[in-house]
Design a protein around this motif. Sequence first.
Motif, PDB file in Angstrom:
ATOM      1  N   GLU A 114       0.842  -1.201   0.000  1.00 47.06           N
ATOM      2  CA  GLU A 114       0.000   0.000   0.000  1.00 47.06           C
ATOM      3  C   GLU A 114       0.876   1.248   0.000  1.00 47.06           C
ATOM      4  O   GLU A 114       0.627   2.198  -0.728  1.00 47.06           O
ATOM      5  CB  GLU A 114      -0.924   0.016   1.230  1.00 47.06           C
ATOM      6  N   LEU A 115       1.934   1.218   0.819  1.00 43.38           N
ATOM      7  CA  LEU A 115       2.831   2.385   0.891  1.00 43.38           C
ATOM      8  C   LEU A 115       3.586   2.575  -0.424  1.00 43.38           C
ATOM      9  O   LEU A 115       3.729   3.695  -0.909  1.00 43.38           O
ATOM     10  CB  LEU A 115       3.801   2.230   2.066  1.00 43.38           C
ATOM     11  N   GLN A 116       4.058   1.456  -1.013  1.00 41.72           N
ATOM     12  CA  GLN A 116       4.781   1.571  -2.289  1.00 41.72           C
ATOM     13  C   GLN A 116       3.851   2.156  -3.363  1.00 41.72           C
ATOM     14  O   GLN A 116       4.266   2.991  -4.167  1.00 41.72           O
ATOM     15  CB  GLN A 116       5.330   0.214  -2.737  1.00 41.72           C
ATOM     16  N   PHE A 119       3.447   5.870  -2.549  1.00 36.44           N
ATOM     17  CA  PHE A 119       4.702   6.639  -2.673  1.00 36.44           C
ATOM     18  C   PHE A 119       5.619   5.909  -3.647  1.00 36.44           C
ATOM     19  O   PHE A 119       6.672   5.376  -3.261  1.00 36.44           O
ATOM     20  CB  PHE A 119       5.372   6.815  -1.305  1.00 36.44           C
ATOM     21  N   PRO A 120       5.237   5.872  -4.935  1.00 38.53           N
ATOM     22  CA  PRO A 120       5.997   5.055  -5.903  1.00 38.53           C
ATOM     23  C   PRO A 120       7.420   5.559  -6.113  1.00 38.53           C
ATOM     24  O   PRO A 120       8.275   4.805  -6.573  1.00 38.53           O
ATOM     25  CB  PRO A 120       5.173   5.182  -7.198  1.00 38.53           C
ATOM     26  N   GLU A 121       7.661   6.782  -5.749  1.00 36.51           N
ATOM     27  CA  GLU A 121       8.993   7.366  -5.959  1.00 36.51           C
ATOM     28  C   GLU A 121       9.952   7.044  -4.811  1.00 36.51           C
ATOM     29  O   GLU A 121      11.113   7.454  -4.844  1.00 36.51           O
ATOM     30  CB  GLU A 121       8.887   8.888  -6.192  1.00 36.51           C
ATOM     31  N   THR A 122       9.486   6.321  -3.796  1.00 42.03           N
ATOM     32  CA  THR A 122      10.389   5.928  -2.709  1.00 42.03           C
ATOM     33  C   THR A 122      10.795   4.466  -2.892  1.00 42.03           C
ATOM     34  O   THR A 122      10.149   3.716  -3.614  1.00 42.03           O
ATOM     35  CB  THR A 122       9.722   6.059  -1.313  1.00 42.03           C
ATOM     36  N   ARG A 123      11.881   4.104  -2.232  1.00 45.94           N
ATOM     37  CA  ARG A 123      12.413   2.731  -2.333  1.00 45.94           C
ATOM     38  C   ARG A 123      12.042   2.004  -1.043  1.00 45.94           C
ATOM     39  O   ARG A 123      12.744   2.122  -0.045  1.00 45.94           O
ATOM     40  CB  ARG A 123      13.928   2.806  -2.536  1.00 45.94           C
ATOM     41  N   ILE A 124      10.939   1.286  -1.096  1.00 41.35           N
ATOM     42  CA  ILE A 124      10.405   0.678   0.135  1.00 41.35           C
ATOM     43  C   ILE A 124      11.136  -0.624   0.475  1.00 41.35           C
ATOM     44  O   ILE A 124      11.280  -1.510  -0.360  1.00 41.35           O
ATOM     45  CB  ILE A 124       8.901   0.379   0.016  1.00 41.35           C
ATOM     46  N   VAL A 125      11.594  -0.691   1.714  1.00 45.17           N
ATOM     47  CA  VAL A 125      12.173  -1.924   2.253  1.00 45.17           C
ATOM     48  C   VAL A 125      11.357  -2.260   3.503  1.00 45.17           C
ATOM     49  O   VAL A 125      11.276  -1.453   4.433  1.00 45.17           O
ATOM     50  CB  VAL A 125      13.658  -1.724   2.642  1.00 45.17           C
ATOM     51  N   GLY A 126      10.735  -3.419   3.508  1.00 36.61           N
ATOM     52  CA  GLY A 126       9.967  -3.838   4.686  1.00 36.61           C
ATOM     53  C   GLY A 126      10.893  -4.540   5.675  1.00 36.61           C
ATOM     54  O   GLY A 126      11.644  -5.440   5.291  1.00 36.61           O
ATOM     55  N   ALA A 127      10.855  -4.124   6.937  1.00 38.72           N
ATOM     56  CA  ALA A 127      11.743  -4.741   7.949  1.00 38.72           C
ATOM     57  C   ALA A 127      11.159  -4.527   9.347  1.00 38.72           C
ATOM     58  O   ALA A 127      10.302  -3.652   9.544  1.00 38.72           O
ATOM     59  CB  ALA A 127      13.128  -4.123   7.875  1.00 38.72           C
ATOM     60  N   PHE A 128      11.624  -5.314  10.273  1.00 42.31           N
ATOM     61  CA  PHE A 128      11.232  -5.242  11.688  1.00 42.31           C
ATOM     62  C   PHE A 128       9.747  -5.526  11.917  1.00 42.31           C
ATOM     63  O   PHE A 128       9.256  -5.372  13.027  1.00 42.31           O
ATOM     64  CB  PHE A 128      11.575  -3.863  12.309  1.00 42.31           C
TER      65      PHE A 128
END
Length: 228
Positions: A114-116, A119-128
């Motif tokens: 949903e976040l990606q 905010f398609p212009e950000t580089r999403i890394v899912g962690a924690f």
Amino acid sequence: MATIGILGTGRMGVRLAEAFAKAGMQVILGSRDPRRAERVAKGLNVSGLTSGTYEEAVKAEFVLPAMFLRDGLIATLQPYRKALTGKIFIDITNPFNDDYSDFILPWDTSGAEELQGRFPETRIVGAFKNVWWEVFDAPTFDGTVSDVFVVGDDQAAKDAFMKISEPMPFRFVDAGRLANARVVERMTLLSGELGQRYGYFPRMNYRFVGEPWTPGAADRYAHLISPV
Ligand SMILES: NC(=O)c1ccc[n+]([C@@H]2O[C@H](COP(=O)([O-])OP(=O)(O)OC[C@H]3O[C@@H](n4cnc5c(N)ncnc54)[C@H](OP(=O)(O)O)[C@@H]3O)[C@@H](O)[C@H]2O)c1
């Protein structure tokens, strides 16, 4: 020295700010109320940790919002869309509802996706996502280091995140594509339920175990299994 901006001074934000500062990062802990962030930063008293507003925190190279989707995370970040462009966005969300009994998102998506999408212009890394807040205070279980599952479609962003996180007392596991956040987030829903059932909550985590296996190794049961 790499910089990370953490947004939110709740259970996760405070612990992650301390953990990244201890890992040698320059951390700015942002809050809706910068006086609260200042109080927290002073109280933690770790070198490399400063405080400020969300606006100041999103200027860092890595940005980690530590707030809930249900509390309006997406709307809160909208004003910073431009500042977030090209940034590595460390997404820790689990889309819990108010009473933590379920998720506010359906099975065919995840907080990370949903976040990606927003905010398609950000580089999403899912962690924690799989690490309950209390685990940060003592991340090993009877001497066993527990895992952080890391997901994302941008391998370079994932690698950069894993590099800055290396000194932390967790094992970071590359858990594949961003869509795997659907699984990791729901593993957290499950660990919460199991933790409550067995009296561990909130001190429980995962560790993926395995050992090298030789393809073609003899199947001990081959003689019992008739060909179909
Ligand atoms: N708790 C866990 O064990 C855990 C584990 C894994 C992942 N996560 C994820 O981490 C994120 C944060 O969880 P948390 O447990 O740290 O949450 P929390 O203790 O409720 O803290 C959330 C923070 O978000 C900020 N915030 C901004 N807008 C808000 C609003 N409208 N209402 C309430 N707070 C608002 C607040 O900080 P300021 O007032 O300082 O801005 C608040 O302290 C969530 O997405 C959650 O799914 C949590």
